[in-house]
Design a protein around this motif. Structure first.
Motif, PDB file in Angstrom:
ATOM      1  N   PHE A  70       0.886  -1.161   0.000  1.00  0.00           N
ATOM      2  CA  PHE A  70       0.000   0.000   0.000  1.00  0.00           C
ATOM      3  C   PHE A  70       0.927   1.215   0.000  1.00  0.00           C
ATOM      4  O   PHE A  70       1.775   1.327   0.891  1.00  0.00           O
ATOM      5  CB  PHE A  70      -0.888   0.011   1.245  1.00  0.00           C
ATOM      6  N   MET A  71       0.770   2.115  -0.958  1.00  0.00           N
ATOM      7  CA  MET A  71       1.738   3.191  -1.102  1.00  0.00           C
ATOM      8  C   MET A  71       1.091   4.463  -1.635  1.00  0.00           C
ATOM      9  O   MET A  71       0.155   4.399  -2.436  1.00  0.00           O
ATOM     10  CB  MET A  71       2.807   2.719  -2.095  1.00  0.00           C
ATOM     11  N   THR A  72       1.597   5.588  -1.174  1.00  0.00           N
ATOM     12  CA  THR A  72       1.273   6.866  -1.796  1.00  0.00           C
ATOM     13  C   THR A  72       2.575   7.510  -2.228  1.00  0.00           C
ATOM     14  O   THR A  72       3.617   7.357  -1.580  1.00  0.00           O
ATOM     15  CB  THR A  72       0.508   7.819  -0.857  1.00  0.00           C
ATOM     16  N   ILE A  73       2.509   8.231  -3.331  1.00  0.00           N
ATOM     17  CA  ILE A  73       3.657   8.981  -3.846  1.00  0.00           C
ATOM     18  C   ILE A  73       3.159  10.363  -4.217  1.00  0.00           C
ATOM     19  O   ILE A  73       2.179  10.497  -4.949  1.00  0.00           O
ATOM     20  CB  ILE A  73       4.267   8.316  -5.094  1.00  0.00           C
ATOM     21  N   THR A  74       3.828  11.377  -3.699  1.00  0.00           N
ATOM     22  CA  THR A  74       3.554  12.753  -4.096  1.00  0.00           C
ATOM     23  C   THR A  74       4.786  13.262  -4.819  1.00  0.00           C
ATOM     24  O   THR A  74       5.882  13.258  -4.257  1.00  0.00           O
ATOM     25  CB  THR A  74       3.259  13.649  -2.880  1.00  0.00           C
ATOM     26  N   SER A  75       4.611  13.680  -6.065  1.00  0.00           N
ATOM     27  CA  SER A  75       5.690  14.258  -6.856  1.00  0.00           C
ATOM     28  C   SER A  75       5.411  15.750  -6.988  1.00  0.00           C
ATOM     29  O   SER A  75       4.402  16.142  -7.578  1.00  0.00           O
ATOM     30  CB  SER A  75       5.743  13.620  -8.249  1.00  0.00           C
ATOM     31  N   ASP A 132      -3.308  -1.568  -8.592  1.00  0.00           N
ATOM     32  CA  ASP A 132      -4.574  -0.844  -8.579  1.00  0.00           C
ATOM     33  C   ASP A 132      -4.201   0.567  -8.144  1.00  0.00           C
ATOM     34  O   ASP A 132      -3.740   0.770  -7.017  1.00  0.00           O
ATOM     35  CB  ASP A 132      -5.519  -1.508  -7.578  1.00  0.00           C
ATOM     36  N   ALA A 133      -4.323   1.528  -9.040  1.00  0.00           N
ATOM     37  CA  ALA A 133      -3.746   2.851  -8.782  1.00  0.00           C
ATOM     38  C   ALA A 133      -4.738   3.975  -9.037  1.00  0.00           C
ATOM     39  O   ALA A 133      -5.566   3.910  -9.942  1.00  0.00           O
ATOM     40  CB  ALA A 133      -2.510   3.057  -9.653  1.00  0.00           C
ATOM     41  N   LEU A 134      -4.600   5.013  -8.217  1.00  0.00           N
ATOM     42  CA  LEU A 134      -5.322   6.263  -8.391  1.00  0.00           C
ATOM     43  C   LEU A 134      -4.277   7.336  -8.639  1.00  0.00           C
ATOM     44  O   LEU A 134      -3.344   7.499  -7.831  1.00  0.00           O
ATOM     45  CB  LEU A 134      -6.126   6.588  -7.127  1.00  0.00           C
ATOM     46  N   GLN A 144      -0.303   9.949  -6.154  1.00  0.00           N
ATOM     47  CA  GLN A 144      -0.601   8.570  -6.527  1.00  0.00           C
ATOM     48  C   GLN A 144      -0.874   7.742  -5.269  1.00  0.00           C
ATOM     49  O   GLN A 144      -0.122   7.828  -4.307  1.00  0.00           O
ATOM     50  CB  GLN A 144       0.589   7.948  -7.261  1.00  0.00           C
ATOM     51  N   ALA A 145      -1.937   6.975  -5.318  1.00  0.00           N
ATOM     52  CA  ALA A 145      -2.215   5.972  -4.286  1.00  0.00           C
ATOM     53  C   ALA A 145      -2.202   4.646  -5.021  1.00  0.00           C
ATOM     54  O   ALA A 145      -2.910   4.479  -6.024  1.00  0.00           O
ATOM     55  CB  ALA A 145      -3.562   6.228  -3.617  1.00  0.00           C
ATOM     56  N   ILE A 146      -1.383   3.703  -4.543  1.00  0.00           N
ATOM     57  CA  ILE A 146      -1.147   2.476  -5.289  1.00  0.00           C
ATOM     58  C   ILE A 146      -1.229   1.269  -4.365  1.00  0.00           C
ATOM     59  O   ILE A 146      -0.613   1.255  -3.300  1.00  0.00           O
ATOM     60  CB  ILE A 146       0.244   2.501  -5.952  1.00  0.00           C
ATOM     61  N   TYR A 147      -1.955   0.288  -4.815  1.00  0.00           N
ATOM     62  CA  TYR A 147      -2.002  -1.018  -4.157  1.00  0.00           C
ATOM     63  C   TYR A 147      -1.366  -2.003  -5.122  1.00  0.00           C
ATOM     64  O   TYR A 147      -1.685  -2.015  -6.313  1.00  0.00           O
ATOM     65  CB  TYR A 147      -3.454  -1.424  -3.877  1.00  0.00           C
ATOM     66  N   VAL A 148      -0.470  -2.861  -4.631  1.00  0.00           N
ATOM     67  CA  VAL A 148       0.103  -3.933  -5.440  1.00  0.00           C
ATOM     68  C   VAL A 148      -0.097  -5.231  -4.666  1.00  0.00           C
ATOM     69  O   VAL A 148       0.247  -5.310  -3.477  1.00  0.00           O
ATOM     70  CB  VAL A 148       1.603  -3.716  -5.728  1.00  0.00           C
TER      71      VAL A 148
END
Length: 170
Positions: A70-75, A132-134, A144-148
Motif C-alpha cells: 500500500f503506497m502513496t507517492i507525491t511528486s 490498482d492505482a489512483l 498517486q495511491a497504489i495497491y500492489v
C-alpha cells in the motif's frame, strides 16, 4: 510532460518497508494535501530526484503486509514547469508506468477527485501481480495511491478500501 517514478520505488519500497498487522488508520503526511487510510503505520521517505524538468521532490509513504503493498507517492514539480493539458499528462503518466513495469492495462476510468482530474487504473503486472492505482493531478503535484498484490478477477476489497479513502484537502 510529467513522468511517474513508480517502478523503481515499488521495488525498493517492497524490499525496505516492514510488515505489520492490519489496523486501518487515517494518514496525512506533514504538509500533505490529501488524507488516506492505510492498514497500519506507513514508512515515509522524502527525496529529491533530478529530472529533465529540474529537481522533483518525492514523498513516499508505504507499508507492506505479506504479499501486498500500500503506497502513496507525491511528486512536486517545479513551479516553472508548464503543466499543460492535465489529461495528456495523466495519459503520459499511465503509459510510462505501464511500459516501465512491463504491465498490461486491464481497466482505466477517468474521474475527478474533488475538482482535480484523476485516473483509476488496474494494471496486470508480471509474476501474477496487480497494480490498482489512483493518479490525481493537483496543480504542480502528481498524487498517486497504489495497491500492489496478487492478481484477481475483481478489484481486491483492501485495494478498494485504500483507494476509496483518498481525499483531497483544501
Amino acid at each position: 510532460m510529467i513522468r511517474p517514478l513508480l517502478p523503481g520505488l515499488l521495488i525498493s519500497l517492497a524490499l525496505a518497508a516492514p510488515a505489520s498487522g492490519q489496523q486501518w488508520r487515517q494518514y496525512q503526511p506533514d504538509g500533505g494535501s490529501y488524507r488516506i487510510d492505510f492498514p497500519g503505520q506507513p514508512a515515509e521517505d522524502v527525496r529529491e530526484v533530478v529530472t529533465d524538468v529540474g529537481p522533483v521532490r518525492l514523498r513516499t509513504s508505504s507499508i507492506t503486509i505479506g504479499d501486498k503493498i500500500f503506497m502513496t507517492i507525491t511528486s512536486h514539480y517545479p513551479r516553472h514547469v508548464a503543466m499543460g493539458d492535465p489529461q495528456k499528462n495523466l495519459d503520459g503518466a499511465r503509459d510510462s508506468t505501464i511500459r516501465k513495469v512491463d504491465g498490461t492495462l486491464r481497466a482505466e476510468k477517468r474521474l475527478d477527485v474533488g475538482d482535480k482530474p484523476a485516473r483509476h487504473l488496474l494494471i496486470d503486472l508480471p509474476r501474477g501481480n496487480l497494480a490498482d492505482a489512483l493518479l490525481v493531478l493537483d496543480d504542480h503535484q502528481l498524487l498517486q495511491a497504489i495497491y500492489v498484490g496478487p492478481q484477481r478477477a475483481e478489484e481486491p476489497p483492501e485495494a478498494r478500501r485504500f483507494l476509496g479513502s483518498f481525499t483531497l484537502l483544501r
